[in-house]
Design a protein around this motif. Structure first.
Motif, short mmCIF file in Angstrom:
data_model
loop_
_atom_site.label_atom_id
_atom_site.label_comp_id
_atom_site.label_asym_id
_atom_site.label_seq_id
_atom_site.Cartn_x
_atom_site.Cartn_y
_atom_site.Cartn_z
N LYS A 178 0.84 -1.18 0.00
CA LYS A 178 0.00 0.00 0.00
C LYS A 178 0.88 1.24 0.00
O LYS A 178 1.77 1.37 0.85
N CYS A 179 0.65 2.13 -0.95
CA CYS A 179 1.42 3.38 -1.06
C CYS A 179 0.54 4.51 -0.54
O CYS A 179 -0.49 4.83 -1.14
N LYS A 180 0.95 5.11 0.56
CA LYS A 180 0.19 6.18 1.19
C LYS A 180 1.08 7.41 1.35
O LYS A 180 2.30 7.31 1.37
N GLY A 181 0.43 8.56 1.53
CA GLY A 181 1.18 9.78 1.78
C GLY A 181 0.90 10.82 0.73
O GLY A 181 -0.22 10.93 0.21
N THR A 182 1.94 11.58 0.38
CA THR A 182 1.81 12.63 -0.63
C THR A 182 3.05 12.61 -1.52
O THR A 182 4.18 12.75 -1.02
N GLY A 183 2.83 12.45 -2.79
CA GLY A 183 3.97 12.44 -3.71
C GLY A 183 3.69 11.58 -4.92
O GLY A 183 2.53 11.32 -5.28
N HIS A 184 4.76 11.13 -5.56
CA HIS A 184 4.65 10.30 -6.76
C HIS A 184 5.47 9.02 -6.58
O HIS A 184 6.57 9.06 -6.04
N VAL A 185 4.92 7.94 -7.07
CA VAL A 185 5.63 6.66 -7.05
C VAL A 185 5.81 6.20 -8.50
O VAL A 185 4.85 6.19 -9.28
N TYR A 186 7.02 5.84 -8.85
CA TYR A 186 7.30 5.34 -10.20
C TYR A 186 7.38 3.81 -10.13
O TYR A 186 8.12 3.25 -9.32
N LEU A 187 6.58 3.17 -11.00
CA LEU A 187 6.42 1.72 -10.94
C LEU A 187 6.78 1.07 -12.27
O LEU A 187 6.51 1.62 -13.35
#
Length: 243
Positions: A76-85
């Motif tokens: 699970k990706c939580k928070g604020t920002g961007h994730v590169y997958l």
């Protein structure tokens, strides 16, 4: 410092999911918009304050997984920002789920946590390499990022327009479709997998919807044994939950 590499910068966007190229996805994570569920190990970079957590599911989801063995290891990706997958440089495709899709878990990169998740059994008596014995069903309002090996093909199924596809190449299909397994060769040819024709199991789709196939076939199953032929499929959901 000068290099053509500096042409490869993040693509600006305000959308939830943005392709940076055909093999790399940017997912926007923001407070209040729900978390992003991504394949474990798929993160290649991130910006901002992102918290990565192992995915915990309710008892219903755990029970289904114990029964079927089907599962997708998620974080699970939580928070604020961007994730590169990304996943082994496979091609990535983002789609709205809407009325629902059935997809092999190996072809899922990420999806919205707002989606409903279930597991559907494929009653084939033999495990089909592409479709697997059990698949995921996703439904509801939200998006999913799918993986294919190479550029895929989307085939439309409608009244009087059935579609057959190699079971090793099928990635996903509309849950509204009826499916059936069949083999174009003799039984002995099926056990030799590619037989004299080079073809093995086919999936036939009827109804109205779409089928997604990739230009690559998985390796044939290694556990096929005589006397286990089964050509039926069922779309019985074994349960699930909102992840």
């Amino acid at each position: 410092m000068h290099s053509t590499l500096f042409a490869h910068v993040p693509v600006p966007s305000t959308g939830r999911y943005t392709l940076q190229n055909s093999q790399l996805l940017k997912a926007e994570v923001a407070q209040g918009s729900g978390s992003v569920l991504a394949r474990q190990g798929a993160m290649v970079a991130f910006e901002g304050q992102i918290d990565f957590q192992s995915q915990y599911r309710n008892n219903s989801w755990r029970n289904v997984r114990q029964m079927t063995g089907e599962g997708l290891e998620l974080m699970k990706c939580k928070g604020t920002g961007h994730v590169y997958l990304a996943n082994f440089a496979q091609h990535i495709h983002v789609m709205e789920v809407g009325r629902g899709i059935t997809v092999d878990s190996k072809s899922v990169l990420a999806f919205d946590s707002t989606l409903g998740v279930g597991i559907v059994a494929i009653d084939s008596a033999v495990e089909i390499a592409g479709a697997g014995a059990y698949n995921l069903e996703l439904s509801g309002s939200g998006q999913v990022a799918l993986l294919t090996s190479g550029e895929p093909l989307v085939l439309e199924v409608g009244p009087g327009k059935n579609v057959c596809a190699d079971a090793d190449a099928v990635i996903a299909w509309s849950t509204s479709l009826r499916t059936q397994l069949q083999a174009p060769t003799s039984t002995s040819g099926v056990w030799r997998r590619r037989g004299a024709t080079g073809e093995g199991w086919e999936m036939q789709f009827q109804g109205e919807g779409h089928v997604l196939v990739q230009p690559s076939e998985l390796l044939p199953p290694t556990h096929l044994r005589g006397g286990l032929l089964g050509f039926g499929m069922r779309g019985n959901s074994l349960g699930g939950s909102r992840a």
